[in-house]
Scaffold this active site. Structure first.
Site, PDB file in Angstrom:
ATOM      1  N   HIS A  51       0.845  -1.197   0.000  1.00 12.39           N
ATOM      2  CA  HIS A  51       0.000   0.000   0.000  1.00 12.39           C
ATOM      3  C   HIS A  51       0.878   1.245   0.000  1.00 12.39           C
ATOM      4  O   HIS A  51       2.078   1.164   0.273  1.00 12.39           O
ATOM      5  CB  HIS A  51      -0.916   0.033   1.234  1.00 12.39           C
ATOM      6  CG  HIS A  51      -2.082  -0.901   1.153  1.00 12.39           C
ATOM      7  ND1 HIS A  51      -2.005  -2.223   1.527  1.00 12.39           N
ATOM      8  CD2 HIS A  51      -3.357  -0.702   0.714  1.00 12.39           C
ATOM      9  CE1 HIS A  51      -3.183  -2.806   1.330  1.00 12.39           C
ATOM     10  NE2 HIS A  51      -4.021  -1.910   0.842  1.00 12.39           N
ATOM     11  N   LYS A  75      -0.212   4.779   4.573  1.00 15.02           N
ATOM     12  CA  LYS A  75      -1.152   3.884   5.254  1.00 15.02           C
ATOM     13  C   LYS A  75      -0.613   3.554   6.647  1.00 15.02           C
ATOM     14  O   LYS A  75       0.555   3.184   6.797  1.00 15.02           O
ATOM     15  CB  LYS A  75      -1.365   2.599   4.447  1.00 15.02           C
ATOM     16  CG  LYS A  75      -2.397   1.671   5.083  1.00 15.02           C
ATOM     17  CD  LYS A  75      -2.804   0.547   4.154  1.00 15.02           C
ATOM     18  CE  LYS A  75      -3.725  -0.458   4.811  1.00 15.02           C
ATOM     19  NZ  LYS A  75      -5.010   0.107   5.232  1.00 15.02           N
TER      20      LYS A  75
HETATM   21  P1  NAD Z   1      -6.789   9.650   4.839  1.00 13.39           P
HETATM   22  O1  NAD Z   1      -5.700   9.769   5.856  1.00 13.39           O
HETATM   23  O2  NAD Z   1      -6.564  10.181   3.470  1.00 13.39           O
HETATM   24  O3  NAD Z   1      -8.129  10.350   5.416  1.00 13.39           O
HETATM   25  C1  NAD Z   1      -8.544  10.193   6.756  1.00 13.39           C
HETATM   26  C2  NAD Z   1      -9.757  11.066   7.022  1.00 13.39           C
HETATM   27  O4  NAD Z   1     -10.160  10.842   8.392  1.00 13.39           O
HETATM   28  C3  NAD Z   1      -9.547  12.598   6.891  1.00 13.39           C
HETATM   29  O5  NAD Z   1     -10.706  13.178   6.328  1.00 13.39           O
HETATM   30  C4  NAD Z   1      -9.412  13.073   8.336  1.00 13.39           C
HETATM   31  O6  NAD Z   1      -9.869  14.413   8.532  1.00 13.39           O
HETATM   32  C5  NAD Z   1     -10.357  12.100   9.019  1.00 13.39           C
HETATM   33  N1  NAD Z   1     -10.052  11.971  10.458  1.00 13.39           N
HETATM   34  C6  NAD Z   1      -8.861  11.721  11.036  1.00 13.39           C
HETATM   35  N2  NAD Z   1      -8.994  11.724  12.371  1.00 13.39           N
HETATM   36  C7  NAD Z   1     -10.295  11.976  12.620  1.00 13.39           C
HETATM   37  C8  NAD Z   1     -11.061  12.129  13.801  1.00 13.39           C
HETATM   38  N3  NAD Z   1     -10.492  12.005  15.011  1.00 13.39           N
HETATM   39  N4  NAD Z   1     -12.390  12.342  13.671  1.00 13.39           N
HETATM   40  C9  NAD Z   1     -12.967  12.444  12.448  1.00 13.39           C
HETATM   41  N5  NAD Z   1     -12.290  12.351  11.297  1.00 13.39           N
HETATM   42  C10 NAD Z   1     -10.975  12.124  11.403  1.00 13.39           C
HETATM   43  O7  NAD Z   1      -7.150   8.088   4.804  1.00 13.39           O
HETATM   44  P2  NAD Z   1      -7.844   7.234   3.620  1.00 13.39           P
HETATM   45  O8  NAD Z   1      -6.808   6.744   2.660  1.00 13.39           O
HETATM   46  O9  NAD Z   1      -9.026   7.982   3.090  1.00 13.39           O
HETATM   47  O10 NAD Z   1      -8.315   5.942   4.435  1.00 13.39           O
HETATM   48  C11 NAD Z   1      -9.171   6.051   5.568  1.00 13.39           C
HETATM   49  C12 NAD Z   1      -9.389   4.661   6.166  1.00 13.39           C
HETATM   50  O11 NAD Z   1     -10.075   3.844   5.210  1.00 13.39           O
HETATM   51  C13 NAD Z   1      -8.104   3.902   6.519  1.00 13.39           C
HETATM   52  O12 NAD Z   1      -8.347   3.147   7.689  1.00 13.39           O
HETATM   53  C14 NAD Z   1      -7.907   2.973   5.331  1.00 13.39           C
HETATM   54  O13 NAD Z   1      -7.132   1.821   5.651  1.00 13.39           O
HETATM   55  C15 NAD Z   1      -9.338   2.630   5.037  1.00 13.39           C
HETATM   56  N6  NAD Z   1      -9.623   2.123   3.673  1.00 13.39           N
HETATM   57  C16 NAD Z   1     -10.526   1.108   3.578  1.00 13.39           C
HETATM   58  C17 NAD Z   1     -10.918   0.636   2.349  1.00 13.39           C
HETATM   59  C18 NAD Z   1     -11.974  -0.440   2.279  1.00 13.39           C
HETATM   60  O14 NAD Z   1     -12.353  -0.877   1.162  1.00 13.39           O
HETATM   61  N7  NAD Z   1     -12.513  -0.894   3.429  1.00 13.39           N
HETATM   62  C19 NAD Z   1     -10.357   1.180   1.178  1.00 13.39           C
HETATM   63  C20 NAD Z   1      -9.428   2.217   1.297  1.00 13.39           C
HETATM   64  C21 NAD Z   1      -9.082   2.695   2.553  1.00 13.39           C
END
Ligand code: NAD
Length: 241
Positions: free
Chosen positions: A149, A153
């Site tokens: 990834h 991540k």
């Molecule tokens: P990112 O770091 O780009 O975004 C994180 C988001 O969370 C931001 O908008 C941030 O403001 C918000 N955030 C952080 N702390 C917070 C808090 N305390 N309260 C509210 N919001 C908060 O991350 P990303 O790449 O968008 O991924 C987010 C999550 O989704 C990760 O855990 C990733 O592993 C997961 N993910 C899952 C899938 C799936 O298919 N299940 C796919 C991609 C990513």
């Protein structure tokens, strides 16, 4: 013919990579309308028709039918409590969540519909079925799951690797070994390698665009809204007619 009104959506983690994809793909075509975009800190302006809300000010959110969460594990508990207080559905794809948070989700499912999934892609659903069959057929072989990834991540092994590992363990009675790569802007790659004496089977999934996860989550959100309380599985909700 009366039109079904779009499902009203709150996006939690809206300023992140997944949040950005959700905001871009949501709309009349997807049957959902974003009414609130929540990020750690409120951002200025609006995201389409929605309002930006800081995570600490969830109570300001307008009425919505389902929350879709892609944020961080530490952010999940307050969102779950908020969805329970509003009686709305919750879809979460945040990975790296621990046992206590899983119990929080299970408790919430007693009063609202809840779906948590480590991966919202159709390809991974098919891969996990192929892995199940391979693990059952090759119980004595070594098994390794290698995942790659992007460098930012936070959790490792990925939630998807752990999900596939659980499928392996159920199929052959032993968990696999894991290896994680964090580099560049890799969206997500998973290889399940089964190695015997003189031969090897590799089952691989490569995601090249995170829109697949966002589209799956939006479809799950559209389908779970208005359902009875309970814990829903992605395969039951998305991949059956
Ligand atoms: P990112 O770091 O780009 O975004 C994180 C988001 O969370 C931001 O908008 C941030 O403001 C918000 N955030 C952080 N702390 C917070 C808090 N305390 N309260 C509210 N919001 C908060 O991350 P990303 O790449 O968008 O991924 C987010 C999550 O989704 C990760 O855990 C990733 O592993 C997961 N993910 C899952 C899938 C799936 O298919 N299940 C796919 C991609 C990513």
């Amino acid at each position: 013919m009366p039109q079904t009104p779009p499902v009203r959506l709150l996006i939690h983690g809206a300023s992140g990579r997944m949040g950005e994809a959700l905001l871009r793909l949501a709309g009349p075509g997807a049957g959902v309308e974003v009414v609130a975009a929540v990020s750690r800190h409120a951002l200025a302006g609006s995201a389409g028709k929605s309002v930006w809300i800081a995570a600490g000010e969830l109570a300001k959110a307008p009425e919505f039918d389902v929350a879709i969460d892609f944020s961080q594990p530490m952010a999940l508990n307050s969102l779950v409590a908020f969805c329970v207080s509003r009686g709305t559905a919750l879809v979460s794809g945040t990975t790296g969540i621990e046992g206590t948070q899983r119990r929080v989700l299970e408790d919430a499912a007693k009063s609202i519909p809840v779906l948590w999934a480590a991966n919202f892609s159709l390809g991974i659903a098919v891969l996990s079925e192929l892995v199940r069959r391979a693990a059952e057929a090759l119980p004595g072989w070594d098994c390794d799951i290698i995942e790659a990834h992007h460098a930012r991540k936070l959790d490792a092994p990925s939630g998807t690797a752990l999900l596939l590992g659980e499928v392996v363990r159920a199929g052959r009675g032993q968990p696999p070994h894991y290896a994680s790569v964090r580099a560049g802007d890799i969206v997500g790659e998973h290889t399940v390698m089964l190695s015997g004496a003189g031969e090897r089977v590799e089952l691989v999934h490569r995601a090249s665009n995170r829109d697949i996860f966002a589209a799956g989550a939006l479809e799950a959100g559209r389908r779970i809204a208005g359902r009875p309380a309970g814990s829903y599985a992605l395969s039951g909700l998305l991949f059956t007619p």
